[in-house]
Write an enzyme that holds these catalytic residues in place. Structure first.
Site, PDB file in Angstrom:
ATOM      1  N   ASP A   1      35.644  33.636  39.186  1.00  0.00           N
ATOM      2  CA  ASP A   1      35.303  35.045  38.977  1.00  0.00           C
ATOM      3  C   ASP A   1      34.184  35.430  39.949  1.00  0.00           C
ATOM      4  O   ASP A   1      33.220  34.689  40.124  1.00  0.00           O
ATOM      5  CB  ASP A   1      34.852  35.276  37.519  1.00  0.00           C
ATOM      6  CG  ASP A   1      34.890  36.743  37.128  1.00  0.00           C
ATOM      7  OD1 ASP A   1      35.665  37.094  36.218  1.00  0.00           O
ATOM      8  OD2 ASP A   1      34.147  37.555  37.729  1.00  0.00           O
TER       9      ASP A   1
ATOM     10  N   LEU B   1      32.153  37.833  39.505  1.00  0.00           N
ATOM     11  CA  LEU B   1      31.054  38.455  38.746  1.00  0.00           C
ATOM     12  C   LEU B   1      30.652  39.789  39.357  1.00  0.00           C
ATOM     13  O   LEU B   1      29.524  39.984  39.823  1.00  0.00           O
ATOM     14  CB  LEU B   1      29.850  37.503  38.607  1.00  0.00           C
ATOM     15  CG  LEU B   1      30.100  36.229  37.790  1.00  0.00           C
ATOM     16  CD1 LEU B   1      28.826  35.384  37.697  1.00  0.00           C
ATOM     17  CD2 LEU B   1      30.623  36.543  36.381  1.00  0.00           C
TER      18      LEU B   1
ATOM     19  N   THR C   1      39.441  47.501  37.793  1.00  0.00           N
ATOM     20  CA  THR C   1      40.293  47.985  36.689  1.00  0.00           C
ATOM     21  C   THR C   1      40.061  49.429  36.248  1.00  0.00           C
ATOM     22  O   THR C   1      40.807  49.917  35.398  1.00  0.00           O
ATOM     23  CB  THR C   1      40.093  47.094  35.444  1.00  0.00           C
ATOM     24  OG1 THR C   1      38.719  47.189  35.020  1.00  0.00           O
ATOM     25  CG2 THR C   1      40.456  45.651  35.715  1.00  0.00           C
TER      26      THR C   1
ATOM     27  N   THR D   1      40.824  43.624  46.320  1.00  0.00           N
ATOM     28  CA  THR D   1      40.944  42.682  45.195  1.00  0.00           C
ATOM     29  C   THR D   1      42.373  42.636  44.645  1.00  0.00           C
ATOM     30  O   THR D   1      42.972  41.562  44.528  1.00  0.00           O
ATOM     31  CB  THR D   1      39.973  43.079  44.060  1.00  0.00           C
ATOM     32  OG1 THR D   1      38.646  42.869  44.519  1.00  0.00           O
ATOM     33  CG2 THR D   1      40.198  42.233  42.818  1.00  0.00           C
TER      34      THR D   1
ATOM     35  N   THR E   1      49.870  45.933  34.113  1.00  0.00           N
ATOM     36  CA  THR E   1      49.535  47.068  33.251  1.00  0.00           C
ATOM     37  C   THR E   1      50.719  48.022  33.087  1.00  0.00           C
ATOM     38  O   THR E   1      51.560  48.134  33.997  1.00  0.00           O
ATOM     39  CB  THR E   1      48.342  47.833  33.863  1.00  0.00           C
ATOM     40  OG1 THR E   1      48.199  49.083  33.192  1.00  0.00           O
ATOM     41  CG2 THR E   1      48.528  48.126  35.347  1.00  0.00           C
ATOM     42  N   ASP E   2      50.724  48.748  31.965  1.00  0.00           N
ATOM     43  CA  ASP E   2      51.760  49.776  31.761  1.00  0.00           C
ATOM     44  C   ASP E   2      51.638  50.913  32.772  1.00  0.00           C
ATOM     45  O   ASP E   2      52.583  51.690  32.966  1.00  0.00           O
ATOM     46  CB  ASP E   2      51.701  50.323  30.318  1.00  0.00           C
ATOM     47  CG  ASP E   2      50.361  50.934  29.919  1.00  0.00           C
ATOM     48  OD1 ASP E   2      49.438  50.980  30.749  1.00  0.00           O
ATOM     49  OD2 ASP E   2      50.236  51.362  28.747  1.00  0.00           O
ATOM     50  N   GLU E   3      50.462  51.020  33.417  1.00  0.00           N
ATOM     51  CA  GLU E   3      50.248  52.153  34.328  1.00  0.00           C
ATOM     52  C   GLU E   3      51.152  52.094  35.556  1.00  0.00           C
ATOM     53  O   GLU E   3      51.300  53.080  36.273  1.00  0.00           O
ATOM     54  CB  GLU E   3      48.773  52.233  34.758  1.00  0.00           C
ATOM     55  CG  GLU E   3      47.871  52.479  33.573  1.00  0.00           C
ATOM     56  CD  GLU E   3      46.514  53.067  33.919  1.00  0.00           C
ATOM     57  OE1 GLU E   3      46.321  53.530  35.052  1.00  0.00           O
ATOM     58  OE2 GLU E   3      45.652  53.054  33.025  1.00  0.00           O
TER      59      GLU E   3
ATOM     60  N   TYR F   1      44.314  52.905  41.460  1.00  0.00           N
ATOM     61  CA  TYR F   1      44.304  51.681  40.646  1.00  0.00           C
ATOM     62  C   TYR F   1      45.739  51.224  40.363  1.00  0.00           C
ATOM     63  O   TYR F   1      46.123  50.082  40.647  1.00  0.00           O
ATOM     64  CB  TYR F   1      43.559  51.917  39.325  1.00  0.00           C
ATOM     65  CG  TYR F   1      43.877  50.876  38.266  1.00  0.00           C
ATOM     66  CD1 TYR F   1      43.457  49.559  38.409  1.00  0.00           C
ATOM     67  CD2 TYR F   1      44.640  51.194  37.136  1.00  0.00           C
ATOM     68  CE1 TYR F   1      43.775  48.585  37.449  1.00  0.00           C
ATOM     69  CE2 TYR F   1      44.966  50.235  36.182  1.00  0.00           C
ATOM     70  CZ  TYR F   1      44.527  48.935  36.346  1.00  0.00           C
ATOM     71  OH  TYR F   1      44.846  47.979  35.412  1.00  0.00           O
TER      72      TYR F   1
ATOM     73  N   LYS G   1      47.990  47.877  41.549  1.00  0.00           N
ATOM     74  CA  LYS G   1      48.562  46.925  40.580  1.00  0.00           C
ATOM     75  C   LYS G   1      50.078  46.833  40.806  1.00  0.00           C
ATOM     76  O   LYS G   1      50.668  45.753  40.685  1.00  0.00           O
ATOM     77  CB  LYS G   1      48.273  47.376  39.138  1.00  0.00           C
ATOM     78  CG  LYS G   1      46.820  47.287  38.716  1.00  0.00           C
ATOM     79  CD  LYS G   1      46.252  45.880  38.706  1.00  0.00           C
ATOM     80  CE  LYS G   1      46.804  45.023  37.590  1.00  0.00           C
ATOM     81  NZ  LYS G   1      46.149  43.674  37.555  1.00  0.00           N
TER      82      LYS G   1
ATOM     83  N   ASN H   1      44.073  48.176  26.271  1.00  0.00           N
ATOM     84  CA  ASN H   1      43.359  47.223  25.412  1.00  0.00           C
ATOM     85  C   ASN H   1      42.051  47.817  24.908  1.00  0.00           C
ATOM     86  O   ASN H   1      41.436  48.655  25.570  1.00  0.00           O
ATOM     87  CB  ASN H   1      43.008  45.970  26.211  1.00  0.00           C
ATOM     88  CG  ASN H   1      44.137  44.964  26.302  1.00  0.00           C
ATOM     89  OD1 ASN H   1      43.957  43.799  25.990  1.00  0.00           O
ATOM     90  ND2 ASN H   1      45.322  45.389  26.719  1.00  0.00           N
TER      91      ASN H   1
END
Ligand code: NAD
Ligand code: DAU
Length: 331
Positions: A32, A34, A80, A95, A119-121, A143, A147, A173
């Site tokens: 990660d 961070l 995100t 990323t 994601t559903d997006e 975004y 994805k 979520n």
């Protein structure tokens, strides 16, 4: 199982790591970067049971350092937040797309199973009914476009190189440890502090709410039982419009309803998301937590865990908030 979990210090990734390290006894390495959203506090309960490497998924050296011994890669790492992608898309491309490519190459070299958290997006907005895995991809924001690009790259590695890939697409979520730029934790903390509650547009946008532990279990299920090359939707059991969500948070937090204010809408704002999870349910996964119960648990968690959010509300987050909402938080 020996797992490399990328983005495991974030909201959903750390929930997954806690589940795997505690309940499944897996050997987990977390990679990660961070960023502002990644916090070691999220991993403190399992810190002695896992290996942690600080590094970026777009950095092949960091990936090579952390992947040794892994049997599978689970990729949560991403930028995100939709609003941040609208203000400044570049980091999302690096990323979400470039980083995914570096991970896919590393998995291909070593012949590892690869699970991409999506994601559903990627399907865009739907007026009626629910998206299935066959629905066309129609992302609306930088975004969701990045994805979607990552998902297409993942599929290409299955078709072209025979990499054992699985994609798991979650709906919105919520739950403990979510960074308070997202609707539910932002509204809870503002309500507890007596700050204004900024609802975009008319508040009629609908989201398909999924408790974070249910998503973590859904991803674990897809990792264990998903067929290579396949996509699995993982949607919550309930849908709710934003204004209703915010009004319920006001009640649970004991706040003043007059704190609610309607503000300028998000550009390109998707009206409704809804996922059919029939395919993952056929593999044996089921959401356990209904929205009303999950929201109560979430408000209680934020009320009881100021140690977690206090440092965020007093740091760089305040600058982001002021820039984005054009008003300061209370001291
Ligand atoms: P988050 O923003 O809370 O955490 C993201 C994590 O990724 C952080 O720990 C951050 O430090 C890390 N990270 C960011 N850039 C990185 C990089 N270049 N290299 C390594 N690590 C990096 O995100 P989240 O809400 O937990 O989402 C996790 C994943 O689930 C994302 O892929 C997201 O697209 C997906 N997802 C989220 C939701 C949701 O409602 N939050 C729903 C469906 C899918
Ligand atoms: O659907 C899954 C996606 O859910 C994930 O892929 C994303 O990573 C995650 O950020 C989330 O995206 P949304 O844009 O749906 O979530 P957000 O919490 O930003 O907003 C939820 C809804 O609330 C949306 O309709 C916008 C609205 N909203 C949001 C904020 C931050 C407000 O009305 N006011 C706000 O201040």
């Amino acid at each position: 199982m020996r797992l490399l979990v990328c983005g495991g210090a974030g909201f959903i990734g750390s929930t997954f790591v806690r589940l795997r390290a505690r309940e499944c006894g897996d050997q987990v390495t977390v990679l990660d970067k961070l960023t502002y959203a990644g916090r070691l506090e999220n991993l403190q309960e399992v810190r002695d049971d896992i290996r942690f490497v600080q590094g970026a998924i777009e950095d092949p050296v960091a990936v090579a350092e952390s992947i040794g011994g892994a049997e599978a890669v689970v990729n949560f790492a991403a930028e995100t937040h939709v609003d941040r992608s609208i203000a400044d898309p570049e980091g999302f491309i690096v990323t979400n797309m470039q980083g995914t490519h570096v991970l896919l190459e590393a998995a291909r070299e070593r012949g590892l199973r690869y699970l991409q958290v999506s994601t559903d997006e990627v399907y865009g907005s739907i007026d009626d009914g629910s998206f299935t895995e066959q629905s066309p991809l129609a992302p609306s924001s930088p975004y969701s476009a990045t994805k979607t690009g990552a998902d297409l790259l993942v599929s290409s590695y299955f078709h072209t190189y025979g990499l054992e890939t699985v994609i798991c697409r979650g709906s919105n979520n919520y739950g403990p440890h979510q960074y308070p730029e997202k609707l539910i934790p932002l509204m809870i903390l503002n309500a507890l502090a007596g700050d204004r509650l900024p609802v975009y547009g008319d508040g009629g946008n609908v989201r398909n709410w999924l408790f974070v532990e249910d998503f973590a279990r859904g991803i674990a299920h897809a990792l264990a039982h998903g067929r290579p090359g396949e996509v699995y939707n993982c949607g919550g059991p309930d849908e709710c419009d934003n204004l209703t969500v915010v009004r319920r948070i006001v009640e649970l937090a004991g706040a003043d309803p007059d704190l609610i204010e309607f503000v300028t809408d998000r550009p390109g704002h998707d009206r409704r998301y809804s996922l059919s999870s029939a395919k993952l349910e056929a593999l044996g996964w089921q959401a356990r937590v209904r929205f009303e119960e999950g929201l109560e648990r979430t408000v209680a968690w934020y009320r009881d865990n100021e140690w977690w959010w206090g440092p965020i509300r007093s740091g760089g987050y305040r600058e982001y908030y002021e820039r984005h909402y054009g008003r300061a938080l209370k001291a």
